[in-house]
Design a protein around this motif. Sequence first.
Motif, PDB file in Angstrom:
ATOM      1  N   THR A 167       0.829  -1.208   0.000  1.00 48.03           N
ATOM      2  CA  THR A 167       0.000   0.000   0.000  1.00 48.03           C
ATOM      3  C   THR A 167       0.860   1.254   0.000  1.00 48.03           C
ATOM      4  O   THR A 167       0.591   2.209  -0.731  1.00 48.03           O
ATOM      5  N   THR A 168       1.903   1.252   0.791  1.00 51.07           N
ATOM      6  CA  THR A 168       2.791   2.414   0.877  1.00 51.07           C
ATOM      7  C   THR A 168       3.490   2.676  -0.457  1.00 51.07           C
ATOM      8  O   THR A 168       3.572   3.825  -0.917  1.00 51.07           O
ATOM      9  N   VAL A 169       3.976   1.626  -1.067  1.00 46.25           N
ATOM     10  CA  VAL A 169       4.673   1.772  -2.359  1.00 46.25           C
ATOM     11  C   VAL A 169       3.699   2.264  -3.415  1.00 46.25           C
ATOM     12  O   VAL A 169       4.036   3.131  -4.228  1.00 46.25           O
ATOM     13  N   LYS A 170       2.483   1.734  -3.406  1.00 45.19           N
ATOM     14  CA  LYS A 170       1.471   2.150  -4.382  1.00 45.19           C
ATOM     15  C   LYS A 170       1.168   3.644  -4.229  1.00 45.19           C
ATOM     16  O   LYS A 170       1.059   4.374  -5.223  1.00 45.19           O
ATOM     17  N   GLN A 171       1.058   4.112  -2.997  1.00 43.12           N
ATOM     18  CA  GLN A 171       0.796   5.533  -2.759  1.00 43.12           C
ATOM     19  C   GLN A 171       1.970   6.392  -3.246  1.00 43.12           C
ATOM     20  O   GLN A 171       1.771   7.439  -3.862  1.00 43.12           O
ATOM     21  N   LYS A 172       3.163   5.931  -2.979  1.00 46.15           N
ATOM     22  CA  LYS A 172       4.361   6.662  -3.396  1.00 46.15           C
ATOM     23  C   LYS A 172       4.433   6.746  -4.922  1.00 46.15           C
ATOM     24  O   LYS A 172       4.702   7.813  -5.492  1.00 46.15           O
ATOM     25  N   HIS A 173       4.173   5.626  -5.576  1.00 42.28           N
ATOM     26  CA  HIS A 173       4.205   5.605  -7.041  1.00 42.28           C
ATOM     27  C   HIS A 173       3.095   6.475  -7.620  1.00 42.28           C
ATOM     28  O   HIS A 173       3.309   7.202  -8.593  1.00 42.28           O
ATOM     29  N   SER A 174       1.911   6.403  -7.026  1.00 41.09           N
ATOM     30  CA  SER A 174       0.779   7.189  -7.523  1.00 41.09           C
ATOM     31  C   SER A 174       1.067   8.685  -7.430  1.00 41.09           C
ATOM     32  O   SER A 174       0.704   9.460  -8.326  1.00 41.09           O
ATOM     33  N   HIS A 185       4.971   9.413 -18.567  1.00 41.07           N
ATOM     34  CA  HIS A 185       3.774   9.664 -17.778  1.00 41.07           C
ATOM     35  C   HIS A 185       3.172   8.383 -17.210  1.00 41.07           C
ATOM     36  O   HIS A 185       2.252   8.438 -16.392  1.00 41.07           O
ATOM     37  N   SER A 186       3.710   7.227 -17.637  1.00 39.29           N
ATOM     38  CA  SER A 186       3.084   5.982 -17.211  1.00 39.29           C
ATOM     39  C   SER A 186       4.032   5.023 -16.492  1.00 39.29           C
ATOM     40  O   SER A 186       3.567   4.145 -15.769  1.00 39.29           O
ATOM     41  N   THR A 187       5.319   5.175 -16.678  1.00 41.53           N
ATOM     42  CA  THR A 187       6.293   4.287 -16.050  1.00 41.53           C
ATOM     43  C   THR A 187       6.902   5.004 -14.847  1.00 41.53           C
ATOM     44  O   THR A 187       7.390   6.124 -14.966  1.00 41.53           O
ATOM     45  N   TYR A 188       6.890   4.333 -13.706  1.00 40.54           N
ATOM     46  CA  TYR A 188       7.339   4.980 -12.468  1.00 40.54           C
ATOM     47  C   TYR A 188       8.775   5.466 -12.575  1.00 40.54           C
ATOM     48  O   TYR A 188       9.075   6.605 -12.224  1.00 40.54           O
ATOM     49  N   ARG A 189       9.666   4.633 -13.061  1.00 39.96           N
ATOM     50  CA  ARG A 189      11.080   5.007 -13.084  1.00 39.96           C
ATOM     51  C   ARG A 189      11.313   6.229 -13.959  1.00 39.96           C
ATOM     52  O   ARG A 189      11.997   7.183 -13.547  1.00 39.96           O
ATOM     53  N   ALA A 190      10.743   6.232 -15.153  1.00 37.23           N
ATOM     54  CA  ALA A 190      10.913   7.371 -16.059  1.00 37.23           C
ATOM     55  C   ALA A 190      10.216   8.615 -15.499  1.00 37.23           C
ATOM     56  O   ALA A 190      10.757   9.724 -15.579  1.00 37.23           O
ATOM     57  N   ALA A 191       9.042   8.420 -14.918  1.00 42.82           N
ATOM     58  CA  ALA A 191       8.292   9.548 -14.358  1.00 42.82           C
ATOM     59  C   ALA A 191       9.047  10.171 -13.187  1.00 42.82           C
ATOM     60  O   ALA A 191       9.060  11.394 -13.013  1.00 42.82           O
ATOM     61  N   ARG A 192       9.678   9.350 -12.365  1.00 40.23           N
ATOM     62  CA  ARG A 192      10.422   9.859 -11.222  1.00 40.23           C
ATOM     63  C   ARG A 192      11.581  10.729 -11.689  1.00 40.23           C
ATOM     64  O   ARG A 192      11.817  11.834 -11.166  1.00 40.23           O
ATOM     65  N   GLU A 193      12.303  10.264 -12.709  1.00 37.08           N
ATOM     66  CA  GLU A 193      13.425  11.049 -13.229  1.00 37.08           C
ATOM     67  C   GLU A 193      12.947  12.390 -13.784  1.00 37.08           C
ATOM     68  O   GLU A 193      13.551  13.436 -13.528  1.00 37.08           O
ATOM     69  N   LYS A 194      11.863  12.331 -14.543  1.00 37.02           N
ATOM     70  CA  LYS A 194      11.344  13.549 -15.161  1.00 37.02           C
ATOM     71  C   LYS A 194      10.808  14.531 -14.125  1.00 37.02           C
ATOM     72  O   LYS A 194      11.020  15.741 -14.244  1.00 37.02           O
TER      73      LYS A 194
END
Length: 122
Positions: free
Chosen positions: A8-15, A29-38
């Motif tokens: 649940t925590t990871v899902k919230q962080k990713h969301s 806009h859809s992949t967590y890793r790429a979105a985090r970098e951007k």
Amino acid sequence: MARVKRGTTVKQKHSKILDRAKGYLGRHHSTYRAAREKTEKAGQYAYRDRRQKKRDFRSLWIVRINAAVRPEGLTYSQFMNGLKKAGVTLDRKVLAQMAYDADKNFKTLVDTAKRFIAESVK
């Protein structure tokens, strides 16, 4: 000790990251890793440009004031020097707005600056 499941925590962080990345192109806009970098880079740009904006506006005001006083036979630096000697404490933002609107009071300020420049030369 009980096992902690963090799904649940990871899902919230990713969301949270993916919500910030809405509108980005491609997989950003859809992949967590790429979105985090951007989003991290976007935050860096935003931080930098909040300070840069202040410099950009100041230079814009200076350009507008300079363009308005040139036909009157003054340069920006001469105009500002004349206003300082006259004791006029208007800031560049207000002066630029007056110049942009072709305010008749701006012409009065130009004449005042010219008069005080001429007095200082004597």
